[in-house]
Design a protein around this motif. Structure first.
Motif, mmCIF file in Angstrom:
data_model
loop_
_atom_site.group_PDB
_atom_site.id
_atom_site.type_symbol
_atom_site.label_atom_id
_atom_site.label_comp_id
_atom_site.label_asym_id
_atom_site.label_seq_id
_atom_site.Cartn_x
_atom_site.Cartn_y
_atom_site.Cartn_z
ATOM 1 N N MET A 82 0.821 -1.221 0.000
ATOM 2 C CA MET A 82 0.000 0.000 0.000
ATOM 3 C C MET A 82 0.850 1.264 0.000
ATOM 4 N N PHE A 83 1.732 1.394 1.022
ATOM 5 C CA PHE A 83 2.457 2.669 1.097
ATOM 6 C C PHE A 83 3.550 2.788 0.044
ATOM 7 N N LYS A 84 4.053 1.637 -0.470
ATOM 8 C CA LYS A 84 5.088 1.739 -1.515
ATOM 9 C C LYS A 84 4.484 2.178 -2.849
ATOM 10 N N ALA A 85 3.283 1.696 -3.173
ATOM 11 C CA ALA A 85 2.610 2.158 -4.396
ATOM 12 C C ALA A 85 2.325 3.660 -4.301
ATOM 13 N N LEU A 86 1.886 4.095 -3.123
ATOM 14 C CA LEU A 86 1.604 5.524 -2.913
ATOM 15 C C LEU A 86 2.874 6.356 -3.037
ATOM 16 N N LEU A 87 3.970 5.823 -2.511
ATOM 17 C CA LEU A 87 5.253 6.534 -2.560
ATOM 18 C C LEU A 87 5.703 6.747 -4.007
ATOM 19 N N PHE A 88 5.558 5.714 -4.827
ATOM 20 C CA PHE A 88 5.940 5.835 -6.243
ATOM 21 C C PHE A 88 5.028 6.820 -6.981
ATOM 22 N N MET A 89 3.741 6.798 -6.642
ATOM 23 C CA MET A 89 2.813 7.731 -7.298
ATOM 24 C C MET A 89 3.173 9.181 -6.968
ATOM 25 N N CYS A 90 3.498 9.442 -5.689
ATOM 26 C CA CYS A 90 3.920 10.795 -5.287
ATOM 27 C C CYS A 90 5.195 11.192 -6.026
ATOM 28 N N ALA A 91 6.129 10.243 -6.137
ATOM 29 C CA ALA A 91 7.377 10.520 -6.860
ATOM 30 C C ALA A 91 7.085 10.868 -8.316
ATOM 31 N N GLY A 92 6.098 10.164 -8.919
ATOM 32 C CA GLY A 92 5.723 10.448 -10.311
ATOM 33 C C GLY A 92 5.181 11.858 -10.482
ATOM 34 N N VAL A 93 4.333 12.295 -9.532
ATOM 35 C CA VAL A 93 3.781 13.659 -9.592
ATOM 36 C C VAL A 93 4.901 14.689 -9.487
ATOM 37 N N ILE A 94 5.846 14.453 -8.564
ATOM 38 C CA ILE A 94 6.956 15.394 -8.365
ATOM 39 C C ILE A 94 7.843 15.450 -9.611
ATOM 40 N N ILE A 95 8.141 14.273 -10.184
ATOM 41 C CA ILE A 95 8.994 14.224 -11.389
ATOM 42 C C ILE A 95 8.324 14.967 -12.545
ATOM 43 N N HIS A 96 7.002 14.766 -12.705
ATOM 44 C CA HIS A 96 6.277 15.484 -13.754
ATOM 45 C C HIS A 96 6.339 16.995 -13.556
ATOM 46 N N SER A 97 6.140 17.419 -12.303
ATOM 47 C CA SER A 97 6.113 18.856 -12.011
ATOM 48 C C SER A 97 7.472 19.505 -12.245
ATOM 49 N N LEU A 98 8.536 18.733 -12.045
ATOM 50 C CA LEU A 98 9.887 19.282 -12.187
ATOM 51 C C LEU A 98 10.472 18.992 -13.559
ATOM 52 N N ASN A 99 9.594 18.891 -14.561
ATOM 53 C CA ASN A 99 10.050 18.737 -15.950
ATOM 54 C C ASN A 99 10.900 17.484 -16.133
ATOM 55 N N ASN A 100 10.415 16.371 -15.573
ATOM 56 C CA ASN A 100 11.052 15.052 -15.700
ATOM 57 C C ASN A 100 12.451 14.989 -15.100
ATOM 58 N N ASN A 101 12.681 15.750 -14.046
ATOM 59 C CA ASN A 101 13.968 15.704 -13.351
ATOM 60 C C ASN A 101 13.850 14.793 -12.141
ATOM 61 N N GLN A 102 14.809 13.883 -11.963
ATOM 62 C CA GLN A 102 14.734 12.910 -10.872
ATOM 63 C C GLN A 102 15.799 13.121 -9.799
ATOM 64 N N ASP A 103 16.639 14.118 -9.947
ATOM 65 C CA ASP A 103 17.738 14.340 -8.999
ATOM 66 C C ASP A 103 17.228 15.099 -7.773
ATOM 67 N N ILE A 104 17.345 14.495 -6.589
ATOM 68 C CA ILE A 104 16.777 15.137 -5.387
ATOM 69 C C ILE A 104 17.551 16.387 -4.976
ATOM 70 N N ARG A 105 18.791 16.536 -5.472
ATOM 71 C CA ARG A 105 19.555 17.750 -5.144
ATOM 72 C C ARG A 105 18.953 18.981 -5.806
ATOM 73 N N MET A 106 18.173 18.755 -6.876
ATOM 74 C CA MET A 106 17.522 19.863 -7.577
ATOM 75 C C MET A 106 16.185 20.231 -6.933
ATOM 76 N N MET A 107 15.692 19.374 -6.063
ATOM 77 C CA MET A 107 14.355 19.585 -5.493
ATOM 78 C C MET A 107 14.457 20.332 -4.162
ATOM 79 N N GLY A 108 13.322 20.697 -3.619
ATOM 80 C CA GLY A 108 13.289 21.345 -2.316
ATOM 81 C C GLY A 108 12.075 22.246 -2.185
ATOM 82 N N GLY A 109 11.603 22.409 -0.956
ATOM 83 C CA GLY A 109 10.470 23.292 -0.707
ATOM 84 C C GLY A 109 9.179 22.871 -1.363
ATOM 85 N N ILE A 110 9.054 21.581 -1.679
ATOM 86 C CA ILE A 110 7.867 21.099 -2.415
ATOM 87 C C ILE A 110 6.613 21.197 -1.537
ATOM 88 N N SER A 111 6.784 21.090 -0.222
ATOM 89 C CA SER A 111 5.620 21.119 0.678
ATOM 90 C C SER A 111 4.851 22.440 0.585
#
Length: 577
Positions: A306-335
């Motif tokens: 349950m929580f792993k499927a949800l975790l991947f879905m959240c990651a997909g939304v974040i990756i889409h929002s950040l123009n398909n970028n997957q590097d966590i060093r580029m992310m921040g302040g998403i909350s």
């Protein structure tokens, strides 16, 4: 709108199937029922082809979870894959994948298990190479070749079970135990499960399979492909109880758990961190299973899904929002910008850590308390608790990078949280991540576990979690000092980033040498000597000779004249000599 019709049909069908399984499962648990169905497909003379189906509370409960997650994933794909031209093809592949898993779940027969097992392997290859580039092709080839080892083990198991006259292994559990056949069958089953569930030394394919689209990762890494090995061992558990191979499995799964936890702390790819977390949890399931607690392994398998499927879905939304970028060093302040996605991500991450009263707490806490109560050596005890601390470590590090640190990608950005199709599918899994642990603990365990431990052992989980939390907070502070420390330990970091050199051993080592050797064999024997001395070579010789005979048979005057002149020349030369 026609483009999305297959999405809606699949979603409603799977959701209805989930509800059906849920009510049947409740009825089966209350009545303590097991249904064994035999469906005769063909009967010709003395030959019968029979499809067998086993329905009990375990298979129905697992099917319910698989259909719930896959329905959410398909609904989520409607938005995530909206730019895909062949969306229907993608949905068909996902449905084939789910059908293969269902076949594996309900099969008490080794042949139908092989169909589901190989179906998972084949369709997972198609899904991993879905984005057609070199990286995806390499990842797909690694995935399919690693899983092929397990497929061969299942084939050997099928041939060995010919000794018993039938492939319905469910009837032979007690009959097989205690003899040499049981040891061979048990060894083959364990090796097959280790490849599918990516235990050391077959771990390198699991992070590589992240080349697949994110909805596929959500499905594969929660309830389908990687859990097939665990489920097979749960089904064979009665037969494996006294097997010495289980001690080997306990060591390997414990090491897998620790290795994945350490590597996740060195990784910067968002999807790979979550994949390594899956690997760590698979190690936990396999290790508790090898200690004989198959109910606990099944319980953790379901809550983790349950929580792993949800975790991947959240990651997909974040990756889409950040123009398909997957590097966590580029992310921040998403909350701040994506509150609902951040809420789902935080809850699923905390469930993964085993924070009290979320889904993961009920299964992980009980597993660790049973480990504390068992008669184990210090190494295994250390691996369990160290890996639990590491889970907290990489989770807090990930949350700090995503939610707290500064946004580092672009100066101008547009982050928003209003893709309601994705959010609806995530909310379903969010509710399950909150409640599934408690309702499963009431449902699966009809008897209460009485776990009696001293205070220090009882608090051990909290101690290691707290240490992991502090370490995760400290290491997420990305500054020039941490960079210099990283460069100072470059060799050690490289060792951990490459998963203890496992890709070098499995991918570039074994696979490369085997494939290179087989290419030479193919070139020199199949396409060389055997080609020259068998079919094609013989064909060429006969063809060449038949052409010459054909020329002679045409009674051509030129040939006779040429032969006559040749004979005269020879005679003249002999006379002159």
């Amino acid at each position: 709108m026609k483009k999305y019709s297959i999405c809606f049909i699949s979603f409603f069908f799977l959701f209805f199937f989930m509800l059906l399984n849920f009510f049947f499962m409740i009825y089966f648990i209350m009545k303590n029922m097991v249904i064994f169905l035999e469906w005769e497909i063909i009967s010709f003379n003395s030959m019968n082809i029979v499809m067998t189906i086993l329905l009990d509370w375990m298979s129905l409960l697992f099917m319910m979870f698989v259909s719930l997650i896959s329905s959410s994933v398909i609904y989520y794909s409607k938005s995530y894959m909206s730019s895909e031209l062949n969306l229907n093809r993608f949905i068909y592949l996902v449905l084939m994948f789910v059908f293969s898993m269902m076949l594996l779940i309900i099969s008490p027969n080794m042949i139908s298990i092989l169909l589901g097992w190989d179906g998972l392997g084949l369709v997972s290859y198609c899904l991993v190479i879905y984005y057609q580039n070199i990286k995806s092709y390499n990842a797909g080839m690694l995935t399919v070749l690693s899983n092929r080892i397990g497929d061969v083990m299942i084939l050997m198991l099928i041939s060995w079970m010919m000794n018993y006259g039938s492939w319905n292994y469910i009837f032979y559990m007690n009959f097989m135990s205690g003899e040499i056949s049981m040891k061979i069958i048990g060894m083959l089953v364990i090796l097959a499960a280790m490849t599918k569930s990516a235990q050391i030394p077959f771990s390198s394919w699991l992070p590589a399979a992240m080349a697949a689209p994110t909805p596929v990762s959500a499905l594969v890494h929660s309830s389908t492909l990687v859990t097939a090995g665990v489920y097979l061992l749960i089904r064979f558990n009665n037969m494996l109880v006294d097997l010495y191979m289980l001690k080997f499995l306990l060591l390997m799964s414990g090491l897998t758990m620790m290795m994945a936890g350490i590597c996740a702390n060195y990784e910067f790819d968002l999807k790979k961190i979550i994949a390594l977390s899956t690997l760590s949890q698979l190690g936990l399931m396999m290790s508790i299973l090898s200690m004989g607690f198959c109910d606990l392994a099944f319980f953790h398998l379901l809550t983790h899904a349950m929580f792993k499927a949800l975790l991947f879905m959240c990651a997909g939304v974040i990756i889409h929002s950040l123009n398909n970028n997957q590097d966590i060093r580029m992310m921040g302040g998403i909350s701040i910008y994506m509150p609902v996605t951040s809420l789902c991500m935080n809850i699923s991450n905390l469930a993964l850590c085993g924070i009290p009263f979320l889904a993961g707490f009920y299964s992980k806490d009980m597993i660790l308390e049973m480990v504390s109560m068992s008669n184990l050596n210090l190494l295994i005890f250390y691996l369990y608790y160290f890996s639990t601390g590491l889970t907290m470590f990489y989770t807090i590090r990930l949350l700090m990078y995503l939610m707290v640190n500064d946004f580092n990608l672009l100066t101008v950005y547009n982050l928003y949280d209003e893709d309601y199709t994705m959010l609806k599918s995530m909310i379903i899994l969010l509710m399950m991540s909150l409640i599934s642990g408690s309702f499963l603990s009431w449902m699966i365990f009809s008897y209460p576990y009485m776990i009696y431990l001293p205070f220090s052992l009882k608090m051990m989980v909290i101690y290691v979690s707290f240490v992991g939390l502090i370490m995760g907070y400290l290491i997420s502070d990305m500054s020039i000092h941490s960079l210099s420390k990283f460069l100072f330990t470059y060799n050690l970091s490289y060792f951990f980033v490459t998963m203890w050199f496992l890709p070098n051993l499995s991918t570039y080592g074994l696979n490369y040498y085997f494939l290179n050797f087989s290419q030479k064999l193919f070139k020199n024997i199949d396409m060389g000597w055997s080609e020259y001395y068998s079919g094609q070579g013989l064909y060429k010789i006969l063809k060449y000779n038949s052409v010459i005979y054909y020329i002679y048979q045409m009674n051509n005057f030129k040939i006779y004249l040429f032969s006559f002149m040749l004979w005269i020349l020879l005679i003249v030369m002999m006379i002159m000599i």
